[in-house]
Design a protein around this motif. Structure first.
Motif: not given
Length: 359
Positions: A56, A58-60, A70-72, A116, A119, A125, A130
């Motif tokens: 995956s 996307i980090t939460r 959320r971030s990448i 991405l 997801e 979702y 982001i």
């Protein structure tokens, strides 16, 4: 105390000077000369890039100090080599040093765009901005070769998904058309970090990051393309960069920045000894003064990790810096907040044969 530098390595434009073990390592390694060293054994330390294939992208997060959930991060580690970088301790999770390893052993995620899209396509979702560049800079030098970011931005644009960016890498201008496309839909905002306007100080603090004049040029071009730009006066380092708060805000406003923020220096975990070592190597006469001022803002310690305090500090020192920032921001006509990004048009990109919408 940090271990001594490896005598077999020659360093060029690196922030750290040594390779201390991370906090999870059970053993410590120290290089010792055995008398057999010859000049030909010396080698220039170069950047190594390895590939990671995560499941995956996307980090939460649920931090109350952060405005996004959320971030990448397309990369682990950052070749910019900023000695104060709060992300350095994350390399310890890889069994690597937050020192030289953080800036010379980079992990790249080339499948980021594919992950991405997968997801975003999940029925569960729900869109929200982001954030890119929250840990390490997605436009660090290696991005000019690997070009992971254009794919990410194309997916976000196709899905009409809002995005924010924090960077100091000039490669962002390579993707200016994509950022302008997203901004025209009210779905993008970019933050450019300007630590100092002193080119010599910047070269020592951030050895492989663009010079201050280049970052102002980045702000100017992004703003001219219609991209909302925030200048991030960060980190504010007592004694070294704190006197420049007003000058940085003035220069960025003239370049086209419309919003501004500031964060005082943070020295979590392994960053504190690395920064102390940098001070003794580059500014020995100021080292004690700088660290005493840091302690005055951090409850007598090198760092205060508490929510609600870590991004703003406390005490008279922190309050005076914040007051100066707010007064200058108001005098220069900055907006006090950013316009919300548009999440209302999020949806899958049209496929061949789909009926087009009337509106």
């Amino acid at each position: 105390m940090l271990p001594p530098r490896n005598p077999d390595e020659r360093l060029k434009a690196r922030g750290a000077d040594t390779r201390p073990e991370g906090r999870f390592e059970a053993q410590r390694r120290v290089h010792e000369a055995d008398g057999w060293d010859i000049p030909e054994d010396d080698r220039l330390l170069r950047t190594e890039v390895v590939t990671e294939r995560p499941r995956s992208i996307i980090t939460r997060n649920t931090s109350p100090d952060i405005s996004f959930d959320r971030s990448i991060n397309p990369y682990r580690g950052c070749e910019h080599g900023c000695i104060y970088c709060y992300a350095r301790p994350t390399h310890a999770y890889l069994g690597l040093s937050p020192g030289l390893d953080f800036e010379t052993r980079i992990t790249a995620k080339p499948d980021a765009a594919v992950l991405l899209a997968r997801e975003l396509a999940r029925p569960s979702y729900r869109p929200a901005p982001i954030a890119l560049g929250t840990n390490t800079d997605p436009y660090q030098p290696v991005e000019s070769k690997l070009a992971i970011m254009p794919g990410i931005l194309r997916v976000l644009s196709d899905w009409n998904h809002p995005v924010t960016l924090v960077t100091r890498g000039q490669t962002v201008l390579r993707d200016l058309d994509l950022w302008a496309e997203l901004a025209a839909k009210g779905m993008a905002a970019v933050g450019v970090s300007v630590t100092t306007l002193d080119a010599d100080l910047a070269r020592a603090l951030e050895p492989r990051a663009p010079a201050p004049a280049t970052r102002l040029r980045m702000i100017r071009r992004l703003a001219a393309a219609g991209v909302p730009v925030r200048v991030m006066v960060a980190p504010v380092i007592p004694v070294l960069t704190e006197p420049e708060i007003e000058a940085i805000l003035t220069a960025a406003r003239e370049a086209g920045a419309t919003t501004a923020s500031m964060i005082p220096l943070r020295l979590p975990l392994e960053v504190a000894p690395l920064f102390r070592d940098w001070l003794l190597r580059h500014r020995p006469g100021m080292a004690a003064h700088v660290m005493n001022r840091v302690a005055a803002m951090r409850g007598g310690r090198d760092n205060d990790p508490r929510f609600g305090h870590r991004f703003r500090g406390e005490g008279v020192e922190a309050q005076l810096a914040l007051q100066r920032f707010r007064l200058a921001r108001r005098r220069l006509g900055y907006d006090t907040g950013s316009a919300p990004l548009d999440c209302s048009r999020f949806g899958p990109p049209p496929r061949a044969g789909d009926q087009l919408s009337l509106f």
